[in-house]
Design a protein around this motif. Sequence first.
Motif, PDB file in Angstrom:
ATOM      1  N   SER A  35     -14.065   1.790   4.613  1.00 41.20           N
ATOM      2  CA  SER A  35     -13.050   1.513   5.634  1.00 41.20           C
ATOM      3  C   SER A  35     -11.819   0.868   5.013  1.00 41.20           C
ATOM      4  CB  SER A  35     -13.628   0.644   6.756  1.00 41.20           C
ATOM      5  OG  SER A  35     -13.737  -0.694   6.348  1.00 41.20           O
ATOM      6  N   LEU A  36     -12.036   0.006   4.024  1.00 37.47           N
ATOM      7  CA  LEU A  36     -10.903  -0.632   3.336  1.00 37.47           C
ATOM      8  C   LEU A  36      -9.996   0.442   2.717  1.00 37.47           C
ATOM      9  CD1 LEU A  36      -9.962  -3.570   2.584  1.00 37.47           C
ATOM     10  CD2 LEU A  36     -11.011  -3.182   0.370  1.00 37.47           C
ATOM     11  N   MET A  37     -10.632   1.462   2.141  1.00 38.79           N
ATOM     12  CA  MET A  37      -9.875   2.521   1.483  1.00 38.79           C
ATOM     13  C   MET A  37      -9.051   3.345   2.472  1.00 38.79           C
ATOM     14  SD  MET A  37     -10.133   2.220  -1.611  1.00 38.79           S
ATOM     15  CE  MET A  37     -10.612   0.514  -1.769  1.00 38.79           C
ATOM     16  N   GLN A  38      -9.450   3.320   3.740  1.00 39.51           N
ATOM     17  CA  GLN A  38      -8.662   4.051   4.737  1.00 39.51           C
ATOM     18  C   GLN A  38      -7.269   3.438   4.870  1.00 39.51           C
ATOM     19  OE1 GLN A  38     -10.137   6.908   5.628  1.00 39.51           O
ATOM     20  NE2 GLN A  38     -11.770   6.050   4.364  1.00 39.51           N
ATOM     21  N   MET A  39      -7.181   2.136   4.600  1.00 41.71           N
ATOM     22  CA  MET A  39      -5.863   1.483   4.661  1.00 41.71           C
ATOM     23  C   MET A  39      -4.919   2.124   3.648  1.00 41.71           C
ATOM     24  SD  MET A  39      -7.185  -2.467   4.826  1.00 41.71           S
ATOM     25  CE  MET A  39      -5.551  -3.207   4.625  1.00 41.71           C
ATOM     26  N   ALA A  40      -5.425   2.323   2.434  1.00 35.59           N
ATOM     27  CA  ALA A  40      -4.602   2.957   1.399  1.00 35.59           C
ATOM     28  C   ALA A  40      -4.324   4.410   1.765  1.00 35.59           C
ATOM     29  CB  ALA A  40      -5.324   2.871   0.052  1.00 35.59           C
ATOM     30  N   LYS A  41      -5.347   5.065   2.322  1.00 35.81           N
ATOM     31  CA  LYS A  41      -5.219   6.477   2.681  1.00 35.81           C
ATOM     32  C   LYS A  41      -4.111   6.696   3.716  1.00 35.81           C
ATOM     33  CE  LYS A  41      -8.961   9.137   3.494  1.00 35.81           C
ATOM     34  NZ  LYS A  41     -10.192   9.509   4.199  1.00 35.81           N
ATOM     35  N   SER A  83       5.111   5.563 -11.332  1.00 34.83           N
ATOM     36  CA  SER A  83       4.606   5.032 -12.599  1.00 34.83           C
ATOM     37  C   SER A  83       3.093   5.093 -12.519  1.00 34.83           C
ATOM     38  CB  SER A  83       5.006   3.563 -12.778  1.00 34.83           C
ATOM     39  OG  SER A  83       6.258   3.441 -13.376  1.00 34.83           O
ATOM     40  N   PRO A  84       2.438   5.312 -13.660  1.00 32.64           N
ATOM     41  CA  PRO A  84       0.970   5.281 -13.619  1.00 32.64           C
ATOM     42  C   PRO A  84       0.486   3.880 -13.251  1.00 32.64           C
ATOM     43  CG  PRO A  84       1.775   6.160 -15.718  1.00 32.64           C
ATOM     44  CD  PRO A  84       2.958   5.597 -15.010  1.00 32.64           C
ATOM     45  N   LEU A 118       0.852  -1.196   0.000  1.00 35.96           N
ATOM     46  CA  LEU A 118       0.000   0.000   0.000  1.00 35.96           C
ATOM     47  C   LEU A 118       0.885   1.244   0.000  1.00 35.96           C
ATOM     48  CD1 LEU A 118      -2.736  -0.897   2.664  1.00 35.96           C
ATOM     49  CD2 LEU A 118      -2.683  -1.431   0.235  1.00 35.96           C
ATOM     50  N   GLU A 119       1.909   1.205   0.838  1.00 41.37           N
ATOM     51  CA  GLU A 119       2.828   2.335   0.921  1.00 41.37           C
ATOM     52  C   GLU A 119       3.545   2.523  -0.413  1.00 41.37           C
ATOM     53  OE1 GLU A 119       5.756   1.863   4.006  1.00 41.37           O
ATOM     54  OE2 GLU A 119       6.606   3.864   3.687  1.00 41.37           O
ATOM     55  N   LYS A 120       4.013   1.420  -0.956  1.00 46.73           N
ATOM     56  CA  LYS A 120       4.757   1.459  -2.219  1.00 46.73           C
ATOM     57  C   LYS A 120       3.882   2.007  -3.359  1.00 46.73           C
ATOM     58  CE  LYS A 120       8.027  -0.084  -5.173  1.00 46.73           C
ATOM     59  NZ  LYS A 120       9.442   0.285  -5.062  1.00 46.73           N
ATOM     60  N   MET A 121       2.680   1.454  -3.492  1.00 47.06           N
ATOM     61  CA  MET A 121       1.822   1.838  -4.623  1.00 47.06           C
ATOM     62  C   MET A 121       1.359   3.285  -4.517  1.00 47.06           C
ATOM     63  SD  MET A 121      -0.408  -1.649  -5.289  1.00 47.06           S
ATOM     64  CE  MET A 121      -0.677  -1.573  -7.065  1.00 47.06           C
ATOM     65  N   LEU A 173      -6.769  -5.208  -2.041  1.00 45.82           N
ATOM     66  CA  LEU A 173      -6.142  -3.886  -1.977  1.00 45.82           C
ATOM     67  C   LEU A 173      -4.620  -3.977  -2.042  1.00 45.82           C
ATOM     68  CD1 LEU A 173      -6.907  -0.872  -1.599  1.00 45.82           C
ATOM     69  CD2 LEU A 173      -6.504  -1.184   0.843  1.00 45.82           C
ATOM     70  N   GLY A 174      -4.072  -5.100  -1.586  1.00 49.69           N
ATOM     71  CA  GLY A 174      -2.623  -5.306  -1.564  1.00 49.69           C
ATOM     72  C   GLY A 174      -1.948  -5.141  -2.916  1.00 49.69           C
ATOM     73  N   ILE A 175      -2.702  -5.287  -4.004  1.00 55.13           N
ATOM     74  CA  ILE A 175      -2.184  -4.900  -5.329  1.00 55.13           C
ATOM     75  C   ILE A 175      -3.193  -3.970  -6.006  1.00 55.13           C
ATOM     76  CG2 ILE A 175      -0.671  -6.911  -5.699  1.00 55.13           C
ATOM     77  CD1 ILE A 175      -2.851  -8.093  -7.522  1.00 55.13           C
ATOM     78  N   GLY A 176      -3.956  -3.237  -5.191  1.00 60.60           N
ATOM     79  CA  GLY A 176      -5.095  -2.495  -5.743  1.00 60.60           C
ATOM     80  C   GLY A 176      -5.103  -0.991  -5.557  1.00 60.60           C
ATOM     81  N   VAL A 177      -3.949  -0.391  -5.232  1.00 62.98           N
ATOM     82  CA  VAL A 177      -3.918   1.070  -5.100  1.00 62.98           C
ATOM     83  C   VAL A 177      -3.462   1.650  -6.445  1.00 62.98           C
ATOM     84  CG1 VAL A 177      -2.863   3.015  -3.881  1.00 62.98           C
ATOM     85  CG2 VAL A 177      -3.381   0.893  -2.659  1.00 62.98           C
TER      86      VAL A 177
END
Lengths: 326, 278
Positions: free
Chosen positions: B172-178, A194-195, A186-189, A210-214
Motif C-alpha cells: 500500500s505504501l508503494m501505491q503512494m509512489a505509483k 537523474s538516476p 514522490l512526484e518529483k522523484m 518513501l518521501g526520499i525513497g522513490v
Amino acid sequence: MEEKNSKYILGFEKPLVELENKIQELKNLSEKEGIDLKEDIQRLKDRLRRLEENTFKNLTPWQRVQLARHPARPKTLTIVELIFDEWIELHGDRLCSDDQAIVAGLGKINEHRLVWIGHQKGESIKENLSRNFGMAHPEGYRKAKRIMSLAEKFHLPVVSFIDTPGAYPGIEAEERGQAEAIASNLEKMSQLKSPILVIIIGEGGSGGALGIGVGDRVLMLENAIYSVISPEGCAAILWKDQSKVEEAAAALKLTAQDLLKLNIIDGIIPEPRGGAHRDVEQTASNIKRAILREIETLKAIPLEELLIRRKIKYRTMGKPRGEVDE
Amino acid sequence: MGWFQKTYNRIKKGKKKIDVPDGLWTKCTNCSEIIYNKTLDENFRVCPKCGYHFYIGAWKRIEITLDEGSFIQYNSSLPSVNPLNFPGYEEKLKKGKGKTGLDEAILIGEGKIEGKQVAIAVTDFGFMGGSMGLVMGERIVFIADKAAEKNIPLIIISGSGGGARMHEGVVSLMQMAKVASAIGEFKSKGGLYISVLTNPTMGGAMASFASIGDIIIAEPGALLGFAGPRVIKQTIKQQMPKGFQRSESLIKHGMIDMVVERAKIRPTLNKLLDFLVF
C-alpha cells in the motif's frame, strides 16, 4: 566503538556478549599471569561462532526490527564518511530552515560524482534531540527536493539513504505541510531526470521513508526494515495490545527478505554476522560495493529509457507476479 | 447553590439522551439540531443550521458533481487481493462492501460538468476509511492515464481518512509512489488536476495524490493532514490548537486554494475548468 556497542545489548545478543566477555577475560588473564590458555580461548571462540551462526541464521522479523533500530547501527553520515573519497554537506531548504533530520550533499566515489541524501539519526541523546531522532519536518523533505534538482541540473546520480522511524508528527510539521512536502517529493522523484539509487540502511518508516525513497533501484541492508506502520502501531490498532508486536512485525512482512519476495525491493546488501553495528567498516564496504555496481549499471542506461523503466517499475508495484502486464 | 447546580446538570444530561429514530430525522453531529432527512438531502447533506458537512458516499458525490446521466464507470471489475495474507483483511473488505455497496474504496470514471468532459475519481471514507491499497492505486493510475490519453482534466474527490491501508503493508505504501508518478506524468503533459478534499483525508492519501493538485479545494471543516490527531497528541503530549488540521487552518497556512461549501463545489469546478481548459 566497542564501548558504545556494549552499552546497548539486545536480549538475543546477551549470550553472545557474555561469551565475548569471557573470552576477553581469559585473554587478559593469560597475558597478566603468563598462562597459556590458547586452547580454552579457541574452544570458547568456536562456541561463540556456532552460537552466532544459530542466532543470526534464523532471525525473527521482530529481532530484525530491533537490529534495524540498534542505536549503534551505522547512520547516513557515518556511511558517507566511510565510503566517499571526498564529500561536502549542503544545507537548508531556502524556504524556512535547515532540518537536521535529513542531510544532503555532494560526494565522489572513484570516478563517480554523486549527490547523496539521507535521514540522520543521532549518535547520542543530545545529537538525537537536534536530529529529532531522524524524524524530518517538511523542511527536510524540501531540502532533499532542492538538492535533487541540483542533481538533475548537473546530471549527477542520486544515492538516498533511508533511516527514519517516520516523518515527524507534530503541530508545526502539519501546519507547514508535511503531507504536501512528501507528496511533492514522490512526484518529483518519479520524474527526476537523474538516476536514483535508494538504500534502506535501518528503519524505513512509512511515508517519511518513501518521501526520499522513490528510485530506479531500491536496495535494503540485510537487517533493515521497511513498513507502512510500526509494529507497535499495528499491534495497537489490530489487537489493542502492545505485547503483540512480534505478531505484528511478522504480519507486516517488513523484512528485506520478505520485500524481495514481494518484488518491492531489488536487492539485499549483506551485513556482517551479528548485524551492521558489529562491524561498521565491513558494512560500509558492502554498501560501497553495491553503490558502485548499481551506479555503473544505471549510468549506462540512456536517460529516456531510465525514466520509462522507472515508470513501469512503479506502475507494476505490488501487482502479484504473473499479473504484471507491461 | 449545590442542589441547584445538580438539577441543572441532570436536565442537561437528559437532553443529550434524546434518541433520534433512524430513517426520518438526523441529529447534527456538530450543533445537535434535529434535521428532517429530506431537508438534509436537499441541502447536499449539510446542516442547514450550522453548516456541518455530513459524510456522503462516492455515488452520491458523483450524483451531485456531474451532469445527470453523464457518468461512465471504468475498471469496476478489478478484484481486491490480500498480498500479505494479512489476518482479518478479507472480513474487513467484506464489511466495507456491505457498508457502501462499493467493491473498493474508490470509484473512477468519466463524466461531464456543464457539458465539459472530465475524468473523475472519488474515494469513499465508508469503505475501510477510504484507505489506499493496490486497487485504489491501480484505479488512480488508470484514470490519470485515461485523462492524459483523452486530454481532459482530472478531478479526484478524496475522503480518505485511512491513508495507506495497513493490511497491505508496504504494497500500500508503494501505491503512494505509483499514483504520484502517474499524476505527475499527466500534469507534466499539460493536464489539469484538481484535488477536492473532504472530511477526512489523511496519511498516505494526503501525502500522495490529494496534495499534488494544480488546484486544491477543500470542503469546510474537513480534517486534513499527515499524522492523525491521536498520534500527534501522543507524541507531543499537549493539546492541539483549536481548528488544527481543519480546512480553515490549512488555507490560513497556504496549503490549499479554497474552502468551498458542498453546494458550491460543482459550480466552482465548472468555473475553474472554464478558466483553465475549456
